[in-house]
Design a protein around this motif. Structure first.
Motif, PDB file in Angstrom:
ATOM      1  N   ILE A   1       0.834  -1.204   0.000  1.00 47.19           N
ATOM      2  CA  ILE A   1       0.000   0.000   0.000  1.00 47.19           C
ATOM      3  C   ILE A   1       0.870   1.257   0.000  1.00 47.19           C
ATOM      4  CG2 ILE A   1      -1.681   1.334   1.338  1.00 47.19           C
ATOM      5  CD1 ILE A   1      -2.819  -1.364   2.288  1.00 47.19           C
ATOM      6  N   ARG A   2       1.989   1.219   0.709  1.00 48.40           N
ATOM      7  CA  ARG A   2       2.878   2.383   0.765  1.00 48.40           C
ATOM      8  C   ARG A   2       3.458   2.734  -0.603  1.00 48.40           C
ATOM      9  NH1 ARG A   2       4.864  -0.008   5.727  1.00 48.40           N
ATOM     10  NH2 ARG A   2       4.131   1.197   7.533  1.00 48.40           N
ATOM     11  N   LYS A   3       3.451   1.796  -1.506  1.00 49.53           N
ATOM     12  CA  LYS A   3       3.960   2.054  -2.849  1.00 49.53           C
ATOM     13  C   LYS A   3       2.972   2.878  -3.685  1.00 49.53           C
ATOM     14  CE  LYS A   3       6.565  -2.312  -2.974  1.00 49.53           C
ATOM     15  NZ  LYS A   3       6.672  -3.628  -3.654  1.00 49.53           N
ATOM     16  N   SER A   4       1.757   3.006  -3.196  1.00 49.79           N
ATOM     17  CA  SER A   4       0.727   3.743  -3.939  1.00 49.79           C
ATOM     18  C   SER A   4       1.114   5.206  -4.059  1.00 49.79           C
ATOM     19  CB  SER A   4      -0.632   3.629  -3.235  1.00 49.79           C
ATOM     20  OG  SER A   4      -1.007   2.288  -3.059  1.00 49.79           O
TER      21      SER A   4
ATOM     22  N   PHE B   1      -5.669  -1.584  -2.164  1.00 51.79           N
ATOM     23  CA  PHE B   1      -6.399  -1.695  -0.892  1.00 51.79           C
ATOM     24  C   PHE B   1      -7.911  -1.813  -1.063  1.00 51.79           C
ATOM     25  CE2 PHE B   1      -8.683   0.381   2.601  1.00 51.79           C
ATOM     26  CZ  PHE B   1      -8.332  -0.459   3.650  1.00 51.79           C
ATOM     27  N   THR B   2      -8.535  -0.797  -1.667  1.00 51.28           N
ATOM     28  CA  THR B   2      -9.992  -0.719  -1.669  1.00 51.28           C
ATOM     29  C   THR B   2     -10.644  -1.924  -2.330  1.00 51.28           C
ATOM     30  OG1 THR B   2      -9.779   1.688  -1.817  1.00 51.28           O
ATOM     31  CG2 THR B   2     -11.956   0.761  -2.194  1.00 51.28           C
ATOM     32  N   VAL B   3     -10.166  -2.311  -3.511  1.00 52.30           N
ATOM     33  CA  VAL B   3     -10.830  -3.412  -4.226  1.00 52.30           C
ATOM     34  C   VAL B   3     -10.700  -4.726  -3.456  1.00 52.30           C
ATOM     35  CG1 VAL B   3     -10.508  -2.314  -6.464  1.00 52.30           C
ATOM     36  CG2 VAL B   3      -8.788  -3.922  -5.654  1.00 52.30           C
ATOM     37  N   LYS B   4      -9.589  -4.906  -2.741  1.00 48.09           N
ATOM     38  CA  LYS B   4      -9.387  -6.138  -1.984  1.00 48.09           C
ATOM     39  C   LYS B   4     -10.249  -6.138  -0.726  1.00 48.09           C
ATOM     40  CE  LYS B   4      -4.631  -6.444  -3.662  1.00 48.09           C
ATOM     41  NZ  LYS B   4      -3.195  -6.382  -3.299  1.00 48.09           N
ATOM     42  N   GLN B   5     -10.360  -4.974  -0.108  1.00 45.91           N
ATOM     43  CA  GLN B   5     -11.100  -4.896   1.144  1.00 45.91           C
ATOM     44  C   GLN B   5     -12.600  -5.090   0.946  1.00 45.91           C
ATOM     45  OE1 GLN B   5     -11.563  -1.073   3.050  1.00 45.91           O
ATOM     46  NE2 GLN B   5     -10.984  -1.934   5.021  1.00 45.91           N
ATOM     47  N   PHE B   6     -13.135  -4.511  -0.134  1.00 43.74           N
ATOM     48  CA  PHE B   6     -14.578  -4.574  -0.357  1.00 43.74           C
ATOM     49  C   PHE B   6     -14.993  -5.642  -1.363  1.00 43.74           C
ATOM     50  CE2 PHE B   6     -14.172  -0.469   1.655  1.00 43.74           C
ATOM     51  CZ  PHE B   6     -15.318  -0.382   2.427  1.00 43.74           C
TER      52      PHE B   6
ATOM     53  N   ARG C   1      -5.834   5.916  -7.682  1.00 44.82           N
ATOM     54  CA  ARG C   1      -6.135   4.697  -8.424  1.00 44.82           C
ATOM     55  C   ARG C   1      -5.255   3.530  -7.921  1.00 44.82           C
ATOM     56  NH1 ARG C   1      -7.924   4.085 -13.962  1.00 44.82           N
ATOM     57  NH2 ARG C   1      -7.450   6.300 -14.310  1.00 44.82           N
ATOM     58  N   GLU C   2      -3.972   3.804  -7.687  1.00 46.80           N
ATOM     59  CA  GLU C   2      -3.087   2.754  -7.186  1.00 46.80           C
ATOM     60  C   GLU C   2      -3.490   2.326  -5.781  1.00 46.80           C
ATOM     61  OE1 GLU C   2       0.901   4.162  -7.465  1.00 46.80           O
ATOM     62  OE2 GLU C   2       0.936   4.137  -9.667  1.00 46.80           O
ATOM     63  N   PHE C   3      -3.889   3.287  -4.939  1.00 51.02           N
ATOM     64  CA  PHE C   3      -4.358   2.942  -3.599  1.00 51.02           C
ATOM     65  C   PHE C   3      -5.600   2.062  -3.681  1.00 51.02           C
ATOM     66  CE2 PHE C   3      -7.117   3.615   0.022  1.00 51.02           C
ATOM     67  CZ  PHE C   3      -6.267   3.421   1.099  1.00 51.02           C
TER      68      PHE C   3
ATOM     69  N   ASP D   1     -11.620  -5.779  -9.500  1.00 51.69           N
ATOM     70  CA  ASP D   1     -10.467  -4.938  -9.809  1.00 51.69           C
ATOM     71  C   ASP D   1     -10.915  -3.484  -9.753  1.00 51.69           C
ATOM     72  OD1 ASP D   1     -11.970  -4.630 -12.162  1.00 51.69           O
ATOM     73  OD2 ASP D   1     -10.755  -6.089 -13.247  1.00 51.69           O
ATOM     74  N   VAL D   2     -10.025  -2.573 -10.101  1.00 49.39           N
ATOM     75  CA  VAL D   2     -10.365  -1.151 -10.056  1.00 49.39           C
ATOM     76  C   VAL D   2     -11.501  -0.826 -11.025  1.00 49.39           C
ATOM     77  CG1 VAL D   2      -9.510   1.169 -10.554  1.00 49.39           C
ATOM     78  CG2 VAL D   2      -8.107  -0.380  -9.228  1.00 49.39           C
ATOM     79  N   PHE D   3     -11.494  -1.471 -12.191  1.00 52.54           N
ATOM     80  CA  PHE D   3     -12.569  -1.228 -13.163  1.00 52.54           C
ATOM     81  C   PHE D   3     -13.926  -1.583 -12.559  1.00 52.54           C
ATOM     82  CE2 PHE D   3     -15.456  -2.441 -16.553  1.00 52.54           C
ATOM     83  CZ  PHE D   3     -15.317  -1.391 -17.446  1.00 52.54           C
ATOM     84  N   ASP D   4     -13.995  -2.703 -11.870  1.00 50.40           N
ATOM     85  CA  ASP D   4     -15.246  -3.128 -11.232  1.00 50.40           C
ATOM     86  C   ASP D   4     -15.670  -2.127 -10.167  1.00 50.40           C
ATOM     87  OD1 ASP D   4     -17.428  -4.775 -10.482  1.00 50.40           O
ATOM     88  OD2 ASP D   4     -16.211  -5.750  -8.948  1.00 50.40           O
ATOM     89  N   TYR D   5     -14.711  -1.694  -9.330  1.00 47.34           N
ATOM     90  CA  TYR D   5     -15.019  -0.717  -8.282  1.00 47.34           C
ATOM     91  C   TYR D   5     -15.526   0.585  -8.873  1.00 47.34           C
ATOM     92  CZ  TYR D   5     -14.037   2.837  -4.688  1.00 47.34           C
ATOM     93  OH  TYR D   5     -14.131   3.903  -3.819  1.00 47.34           O
ATOM     94  N   TYR D   6     -14.811   1.139  -9.841  1.00 49.42           N
ATOM     95  CA  TYR D   6     -15.200   2.419 -10.415  1.00 49.42           C
ATOM     96  C   TYR D   6     -16.518   2.311 -11.181  1.00 49.42           C
ATOM     97  CZ  TYR D   6     -10.636   4.404  -9.174  1.00 49.42           C
ATOM     98  OH  TYR D   6      -9.540   4.873  -8.475  1.00 49.42           O
ATOM     99  N   SER D   7     -16.794   1.157 -11.760  1.00 51.19           N
ATOM    100  CA  SER D   7     -18.069   0.959 -12.451  1.00 51.19           C
ATOM    101  C   SER D   7     -19.239   1.046 -11.477  1.00 51.19           C
ATOM    102  CB  SER D   7     -18.092  -0.403 -13.158  1.00 51.19           C
ATOM    103  OG  SER D   7     -17.119  -0.457 -14.178  1.00 51.19           O
ATOM    104  N   GLN D   8     -19.034   0.504 -10.268  1.00 47.03           N
ATOM    105  CA  GLN D   8     -20.101   0.545  -9.264  1.00 47.03           C
ATOM    106  C   GLN D   8     -20.171   1.893  -8.546  1.00 47.03           C
ATOM    107  OE1 GLN D   8     -20.719  -2.971  -6.795  1.00 47.03           O
ATOM    108  NE2 GLN D   8     -19.277  -4.137  -8.057  1.00 47.03           N
ATOM    109  N   ALA D   9     -19.035   2.581  -8.470  1.00 44.45           N
ATOM    110  CA  ALA D   9     -18.998   3.862  -7.768  1.00 44.45           C
ATOM    111  C   ALA D   9     -19.502   5.018  -8.617  1.00 44.45           C
ATOM    112  CB  ALA D   9     -17.576   4.162  -7.295  1.00 44.45           C
TER     113      ALA D   9
END
Length: 401
Positions: free
Chosen positions: A277-280, A290-295, A284-286, A299-307
């Motif tokens: 996470i510190r490498k973010s 983190f976010t996609v794994k926690q919820f 988008r990298e964060f 992937d990020v595409f799936d998260y942003y599609s729902q958000a």
């Protein structure tokens, strides 16, 4: 031999005041033509639009951004700096709400001078913001002057409270907001309720309203969102552009990383790799680390599609006033769902030519107008009219299509 005068030769013999006057005139003409404009209002003809035209006079005025600071990033940064330095901290009444999974959020109330049954406005701050954020204090003070009770919903780990579980928050999950709304209504039955979300807080609120559809109409009289990144994909692309946009992006990313580090320092058994996470370096990298794994997103595409919210406006039944700037570095103009708003009788999109992200500075000396800037004036006029009996707003709701 023919002698040719260069531009520098000409400037050396022309009086400096004349050169300054010429440049000043050109700059002022540019300012008047490019920056000073009536806001664009996107809303289908109907009772809500008519209500706004009759009761919110600021919508008929040109927005005059600060003459010497109307560039988008300058508006964004200076507005935050001025409000942070000039607005004193607010003394809230804090309430800790325990959530069903063991987590907690802080609800900060301001009810000074308000009647026990005064309407309540729930305020949702942005990505890393809390109740003492500069833009939140601006709106809280405006609401208090109207006699409205305010409760600021601080997300998990923010507002000075620690994380109790590994879970934080995201734009596509409204479970914590649902719990807060239920709690506020349980404590205040038969009291009119409204809400305002800023930036990502607006995404969470908008997604809640879209998910609840007509059921949300029974809970909220009205709502407002400010500087929402409607299309999360395009917003992410915009905030990743070098140089200044990327600097803002990295600043927010650092705040998110510090939030997670706080959980690790408290000894919570966390299921994430902090080194990864510190490498973010960007939001988008964060989100990917983190976010996609926690919820549980793919992937990020799936998260942003729902958000993302730009394709859900047709599901929102609560009267919703939206304020965006056309030059918002977090959301390009072509990503704002103007056409969808033009087809909605419940949503009014107000777009100023300038204003940046949660900026909207006005006047030559904005330091003396921190509490009367465009954003807070629109907020005040809107909710004052909503809760003023003679406007007939609640009759409008009862008879709306």
């Amino acid at each position: 031999m023919e002698w040719m005068l260069t531009p520098l030769d000409i400037l050396s013999v022309v009086p400096r005041w004349y050169v300054g006057a010429c440049f000043g005139t050109v700059f002022f003409i540019y300012y008047l033509r490019d920056a000073v404009k009536l806001p664009t209002i996107a809303c289908a003809p109907g009772k809500f639009r008519q209500f706004l035209e009759d009761n919110v006079p600021i919508l008929k005025e040109k927005f005059w951004p600060t003459l010497w600071c109307f560039e988008s990033r300058a508006q964004t940064v200076l507005a935050s700096l001025l409000r942070s330095q000039l607005l004193p901290e607010i003394l809230y009444r804090r309430e800790i709400l325990r959530l069903s999974d063991g987590g907690q959020v802080a609800l900060d109330w301001l009810e000074d001078g308000c009647a026990p049954k005064s309407p309540i406005v729930i305020i949702l701050p942005g990505l890393t913001g809390a109740s003492q954020a500069d833009y939140v204090k601006t709106l809280v003070r405006a609401a208090n002057k109207l006699g409205l009770r305010v409760v600021v919903f601080n997300n998990r780990g923010l507002g000075g409270i620690s994380l109790k579980t590994p879970r934080t928050y995201c734009a596509a999950n409204c479970e914590d907001l649902s719990a807060v709304i239920h709690h506020v209504q349980t404590l205040n039955p038969n009291v009119p309720l409204a809400a305002t979300g800023i930036s990502m807080g607006g995404l969470i609120l908008g997604n809640y309203l879209a998910a609840e559809e007509l059921a949300a109409r029974k809970k909220f009289a009205a709502a407002m969102v400010i500087s929402v990144p409607w299309n999360v994909f395009k917003g992410s692309e915009s905030i990743e552009k070098p140089f200044l946009n990327l600097m803002l992006n990295r600043h927010l990313c650092e705040g998110l990383c510090k939030l997670i580090e706080g959980a690790e320092e408290l000894g919570i058994d966390v299921p994430w790799d902090m080194n990864e996470i510190r490498k973010s370096r960007t939001i988008r990298e964060f989100d990917a680390n983190f976010t996609v794994k926690q919820f549980g997103f793919k992937d990020v595409f799936d998260y942003y599609s729902q958000a993302t919210l730009h394709n859900k406006l047709h599901k929102i039944a609560v009267p919703l006033l939206c304020l965006n700037a056309a030059d918002d570095p977090f959301q390009p103009l072509d990503a704002i769902p103007v056409e969808a708003a033009n087809n909605s009788k419940n949503i009014a999109m107000v777009i100023t030519a300038r204003g940046g992200h949660i900026g909207f500075l006005e006047g030559i000396m904005p330091a003396y107008q921190t509490e009367t800037q465009y954003m807070s004036r629109l907020f005040s006029q809107y909710f004052s009219a909503v809760f003023r009996e003679e406007t007939g707003f609640f009759n409008l709701l009862d008879k709306a299509d």
